[in-house]
Write an enzyme that holds these catalytic residues in place. Structure first.
Site, PDB file in Angstrom:
ATOM      1  CG  HIS A  66       0.167   2.891   8.519  1.00 20.94           C
ATOM      2  ND1 HIS A  66      -0.731   1.967   9.256  1.00 20.94           N
ATOM      3  CD2 HIS A  66       1.147   2.338   8.127  1.00 20.94           C
ATOM      4  CE1 HIS A  66       0.173   1.162   9.397  1.00 20.94           C
ATOM      5  NE2 HIS A  66       1.449   1.166   8.677  1.00 20.94           N
ATOM      6  CD  GLU A  67       3.192   3.638   5.117  1.00 22.12           C
ATOM      7  OE1 GLU A  67       4.101   3.506   5.711  1.00 22.12           O
ATOM      8  OE2 GLU A  67       2.410   2.838   4.816  1.00 22.12           O
TER       9      GLU A  67
ATOM     10  CD  GLU B 123       3.677  -2.248   9.776  1.00 25.92           C
ATOM     11  OE1 GLU B 123       2.787  -1.211   9.686  1.00 25.92           O
ATOM     12  OE2 GLU B 123       4.828  -1.991   9.061  1.00 25.92           O
TER      13      GLU B 123
ATOM     14  CG  HIS C 186       5.471   3.072  10.064  1.00 24.56           C
ATOM     15  ND1 HIS C 186       5.630   2.222  11.007  1.00 24.56           N
ATOM     16  CD2 HIS C 186       4.657   2.511   9.217  1.00 24.56           C
ATOM     17  CE1 HIS C 186       4.981   1.117  10.790  1.00 24.56           C
ATOM     18  NE2 HIS C 186       4.280   1.368   9.631  1.00 24.56           N
TER      19      HIS C 186
ATOM     20  N   GLY D  19       0.788  -1.187  -0.150  1.00 21.52           N
ATOM     21  CA  GLY D  19      -0.134   0.098   0.049  1.00 21.52           C
ATOM     22  C   GLY D  19       0.823   1.351  -0.068  1.00 21.52           C
TER      23      GLY D  19
ATOM     24  CG  MET E  93       8.665   1.106   2.506  1.00 19.24           C
ATOM     25  SD  MET E  93       8.347  -0.066   3.888  1.00 19.24           S
ATOM     26  CE  MET E  93       9.622   0.215   4.759  1.00 19.24           C
ATOM     27  CD  GLU E  94       7.482   1.581   7.570  1.00 23.39           C
ATOM     28  OE1 GLU E  94       6.610   1.405   6.622  1.00 23.39           O
ATOM     29  OE2 GLU E  94       7.889   0.695   8.472  1.00 23.39           O
TER      30      GLU E  94
HETATM   31 ZN    ZN Z   1       3.037   0.241   8.341  1.00 29.03          ZN
END
Ligand code: ZN
Length: 1014
Positions: free
Chosen positions: A459-460, A482, A463, A424, A426-427
């Site tokens: 979300h990212e 996560e 992180h 989806g 990537m951080e």
């Molecule tokens: Zn994540």
């Protein structure tokens, strides 16, 4: 990382029933008219074996060996529900099933006795052989006669020498400090050259250095500027050097390696990606995806999260491209021949999986936020779709800076939309990569699309603190990354974007986590993992969604203020370091009431799998409670010894409408008793569904709650009503009680309870839909009794501003159109015609687009228009909904074409294959085709999506989770069993098998009740 979990949500299904289109006037008979869409007749098998067998029926004796593998698909559909047991009996007697005679206790025959004696003799002989033959060590090369204990231990490197290390995990004697990496990707030849200089400190004296490297050709290497021989052990993706003189503790040494490799064809490592621009020209780019174990594919490194180091990265590129990496660019040097070298600032200390770079032709928009230059990049055609993401990330960055009391440490933050990206998002620190669907918002996007983009960004971004600044020590604690990022994504959106109604989404995510964790094949949040496949499997619903759920439960128990204080304490204390679960609990314990032992409570949730079922039994003023491990166990082997420390909450009819009514106590033992006033008519436990447990109220308790809800739905908050629906379906209740509860739904207007009811009913419907057991009459009555659909006529098809109302409307209309209700399909067709004839200027509300297009896709003409739209649309949310509509076709030839096109990636991007498969599987027409497709293309699938990875987990579950007969169970077991090293050990395989067993059980238990109710 964001899995594509939220992109393939089963609750957001769109199903168009096959029968509803049979009488469509514009259905074209493809057998008579040659199709204009790109079906290559040589490539297309119009009838997968399952359906061929279905046509031929049972009892055929001329099945060849290969076909026998697939006979169960046919058996399933050929079997009527009413005479299932007799079918099984006849199946048992057929040529390919052997069965022991039951209840037999006969005297063994003489022949059997002779065989028995022979077996005993052989066993005795083998035992003597093992005892007397000298000790022999078995290595990969078999038994080797050697006296050297070293040779017995160490594997052989690829050059035949002994490799000096024996573990999958690297030795801790040497720690990298700094990497200087220089890369020259060639986007024409699809190769790259690289050199890396790794400075490392010695922590314990040693004479070897072991690190990771995968699939690269090492050209030369030096250690302390002297030539050194590199040994490689490919099975563990490791390389090593041996030195004659012990390396001294505390000293810094430098290893330099010059190498070359191909750009990766899969979606990890340094891989090539491509897209077609609006002029029809194919454009290429190179991007990275390193989490969890693919940094080693781009440069030799110590590829474990605890080996943090700093990085200086230099990238050579052609003039037409730009390059991006984690840090800001410091300089560009022309190298001649049209080549330039970009050099980036020295990075902060970080884990290898967070390193990233992109070489591409991209455009961007930027703004300054609290001294950080924030930019959003996209391919030039899509630059005008980047503004929403920029505004969103700006607000969220300010929020997180404030909330964590630690300012984002880099001076820049890039968000990049990558065409052809598998996860989806990537951080990567400072360079977050996204699928275009999870970053770009165009004119056609709905508020629900904005909710998705906002969620993934939130979300990212979380992180950057949870994961990047403080990192789990090893992948066993992936949930620390996560679970926390998932929790923070909901929490931050609730605060910063209340209009996005994210709380309903979080509630349904918690229900989803409960459903997964109720399986025996689930695993504890903190799980031991070693192999690459085991690491890949950690990226699942448990790490993400259960992780977030238990953090919500802890926050509700400790209070919002105390929880935040503990989190800040944790981040400040472990900044730049690696942690494990215990460290988080310690920090939270320190800032809360000294009597709260957070670790003691939370360990019960992280080290044991599953969750408790609390059973309530009331007698007068006494309420007896019992907890047990709730497991939907198909084999009836429940372990009763597990106990959880449950922060139990409840409200009653006396006081229920504010959070001050909430009663709390810590339920640690097997049983407990509480007292309530005699006046109390009902009790509702797990207030607002903040806790990760379910409750069974017993017959009396359920009855009281159902009566109360029928009188007035507002006696409980909507989260509690949704939870009652979820728990009654999930718990061990009599199914009739479930159906009784649903009667209240005709008065329900809130999104959460209605969508939960739809999810549960759709699940049952989909199981039944895949069987031929139900007559048409029953189908009609099933449709008619869907209480949840009573409000469809009242729904508007106009623009709707509330996200929550949109979510409800789209769920209801998807189901209604799927069930072929004319009040839905007629309206959908009308909107589609308007949209088509106006050349798409007549807008369809974004939340209804998928439903409308899926109805339209059932005609030849409609499908053609949509295929054209898919190819040319530059709006990814529209594109994706169009793809789902295309995949919802009931035309077998189109189903076969679309599966193949998504696998080869030419016309449909391969990262969309899991979505295509899950959409095809929602329909009875394509379900068996998809299963056959997976079996036939297994090796190709595992080349694209690695074993254990989330896309593969999704494909396995989509294609098997709706089977509900013994014959299909046998077939699934046989197929995965035959894979051996090629995937048979995946947890999702166990999950698939368990799910089918549970489906069979469900049918045995409840079908008669359901039948009567209809
Ligand atoms: Zn994540």
């Amino acid at each position: 990382m964001s899995t594509e979990n939220n992109l393939i949500s089963p609750t957001k299904v769109n199903m168009i029933e096959n029968s509803m289109f049979e009488e469509e006037p514009d259905v074209v008979d493809l057998a008579k008219e040659s199709p204009s869409y790109p079906i290559d007749s040589d490539d297309v098998v119009y009838e997968p074996r399952s359906s061929r067998l279905l046509v031929r029926g049972l009892g055929e004796n001329d099945l060849d060996e290969e076909e026998e593998d697939y006979e169960s698909s046919a058996r399933l559909l050929g079997m009527s529900f009413m005479n299932r047991s007799s079918s099984q009996r006849s199946a048992a007697a057929s040529s390919y099933t052997r069965q022991q005679p039951s209840n037999s206790c006969s005297v063994p025959s003489a022949k059997k006795m002779v065989v028995g004696i022979l077996v005993l003799v052989i066993i005795a002989f083998v035992a003597m052989f093992i005892y007397f033959v000298p000790r022999c060590t078995f290595s990969k090369d078999g038994c080797q006669k050697t006296n050297s204990s070293i040779e017995q231990l160490y594997p052989k490197a690829s050059n035949g020498e002994l490799f000096p290390w024996t573990g999958l995990r690297l030795p801790a004697s040497v720690h990298p400090v700094h990497y200087e990496i220089s890369l020259q990707p060639n986007l024409t030849a699809m190769t790259f050259q690289g050199s890396v200089a790794i400075s490392m400190v010695v922590l314990q004296e040693t004479n070897k250095i072991v690190l990771h490297s995968y699939d690269m050709k090492i050209i030369n290497s030096t250690f302390q500027d002297e030539k050194v021989n590199i040994l490689e052990y490919k099975p563990w993706q490791q390389i090593a050097i041996k030195v004659s003189k012990e390396l001294k503790k505390g000293e810094i040494y430098v290893l330099k390696i010059h190498y070359s490799a191909n750009l990766s064809n899969s979606y990890d490592g340094l891989y090539n990606s491509s897209y077609i621009d609006t002029n029809g020209k194919r454009r290429v780019l190179a991007a990275t995806q390193f989490e969890p174990l693919a940094a080693r594919k781009a440069f030799p490194c110590f590829d474990e999260p605890a080996f943090k180091a700093s990085f200086v990265i230099k990238i050579t590129r052609e003039a037409e491209y730009i390059s991006l990496s984690n840090m800001p660019k410091v300089k560009t040097t022309p190298l001649g021949d049209g080549l330039f070298e970009d050099e980036f600032e020295k990075s902060v200390n970080m884990s290898t999986y967070l390193v990233a770079f992109v070489v591409a032709n991209l455009s961007s928009v930027s703004k300054n936020v609290s001294n950080t230059l924030v930019s959003v990049y996209a391919v030039p055609d899509k630059k005008d779709q980047t503004h929403y993401a920029l505004e969103t990330v700006a607000k969220l960055l300010e929020f997180y800076n404030r909330f964590f009391e630690i300012t984002y440490p880099l001076s820049k933050l890039d968000l990049v939309g990558i065409p052809d990206f598998l996860a989806g998002a990537m951080e990567n620190w400072g360079l977050i990569t996204f699928r275009e669907t999870t970053l770009l918002i165009g004119d056609h996007s709905s508020p629900i699309d904005k909710q998705l983009v906002t969620s993934v960004i939130a979300h990212e971004l979380a992180h950057q603190w949870f994961g990047n600044l403080v990192t789990m020590r090893w992948w066993n604690d992936l949930w620390l990354n996560e679970g926390f990022a998932t929790y923070m994504q909901y929490m931050s959106i609730e605060e910063v974007f209340p209009e996005l109604d994210i709380d309903n989404e979080f509630l349904s995510v918690r229900f989803k986590a409960l459903a997964k964790d109720a399986l025996n094949s689930s695993h504890p949040l903190s799980t031991k993992v070693y192999t690459p496949e085991e690491v890949a499997e950690m990226f699942d619903s448990v790490s993400y969604e259960k992780g977030a759920s238990i953090l919500l439960m802890l926050k509700a128990t400790l209070s919002k203020v105390a929880f935040r204080k503990g989190v800040i304490e944790y981040l400040k204390r472990y900044r730049g370091l690696n942690t494990q679960s215990e460290d988080l609990w310690m920090s939270l314990s320190q800032v809360t009431n000294p009597h709260t032992d957070v670790a003691e409570m939370m360990n019960t949730w992280t080290v044991q799998k599953g969750f408790p079922l609390v059973t309530v039994n009331r007698t007068g003023i006494q309420v007896n409670l019992m907890q047990e491990h709730f497991v939907l166990n198909a084999d009836n082997a429940t372990d009763h010894s597990n106990l959880w420390h449950i922060p139990l909450t409840y409200v009653s009819d006396i006081c229920n409408n504010s959070s001050s009514c909430k009663q709390v106590f810590l339920f640690k033992d097997k049983t407990a008793t509480i007292e309530v006033s005699e006046k109390v008519k009902w009790l509702k436990f797990n207030y607002r569904s903040d806790g990760f447990y379910i409750v069974d109220y017993g017959e009396q308790g359920w009855r009281a709650l159902i009566i109360a809800l029928k009188e007035n739905v507002n006696v409980l908050p909507h989260e509690d009503r949704a939870a009652l629906i979820n728990n009654i379906f999930g718990s061990v209740c009599v199914f009739l009680q479930v159906l009784n509860l649903l009667v209240y739904l005709k008065n329900e207007t809130e999104t959460a309870p209605l969508t939960e009811a739809l999810t549960q009913l759709n699940h049952i419907f989909m199981l039944l839909d895949k069987r031929s057991d139900l007559s048409e009459v029953s189908w009609h009555s099933f449709r008619a009794h869907k209480s949840a659909l009573t409000c469809v006529n009242r729904l508007s098809w106009e623009e709707e501003s509330s996200v929550s109302k949109q979510a409800l409307r789209s769920a209801l209309l998807e189901t209604a159109c799927h069930l072929g209700r004319p009040n839905c399909t007629n309206q959908a067709n009308r909107l589609f015609v308007q949209w088509r004839t106006s050349n798409k200027t007549e807008h369809i509300p974004g939340d209804l687009l998928k439903t409308v297009l899926s109805v339209a896709a059932q005609t030849e003409k409609g499908w053609q228009v949509l295929l054209d739209t898919y190819k040319h649309s530059i709006y990814d949310s529209e594109k994706r909904k169009t793809l789902q509509a295309l995949a919802s076709t009931q035309d077998v030839r189109k189903i076969v074409w679309i599966l193949k096109a998504a696998l080869d990636g030419s016309e449909i991007q391969t990262p969309e294959l899991p979505l295509v498969i899950s959409t095809v599987c929602r329909h009875s027409a394509g379900y068996l085709h998809a299963w056959d497709f997976v079996k036939e293309n297994w090796d190709k699938l595992t080349q694209k999506f690695s074993i254990g990875s989330f896309p593969l987990q999704s494909i396995i579950m989509s294609t098997t989770s709706q089977f509900s007969t013994k014959t299909h169970l046998d077939e699934v077991e046989r197929f995965f069993g035959s894979l051996k090293e090629r995937g048979s050990k995946m947890r999702s395989v166990q999950e698939a098998i368990e799910t089918i067993k549970l489906n069979i059980q469900w049918m045995d238990r409840n079908l008669v009740t359901l039948w009567k109710w209809l």
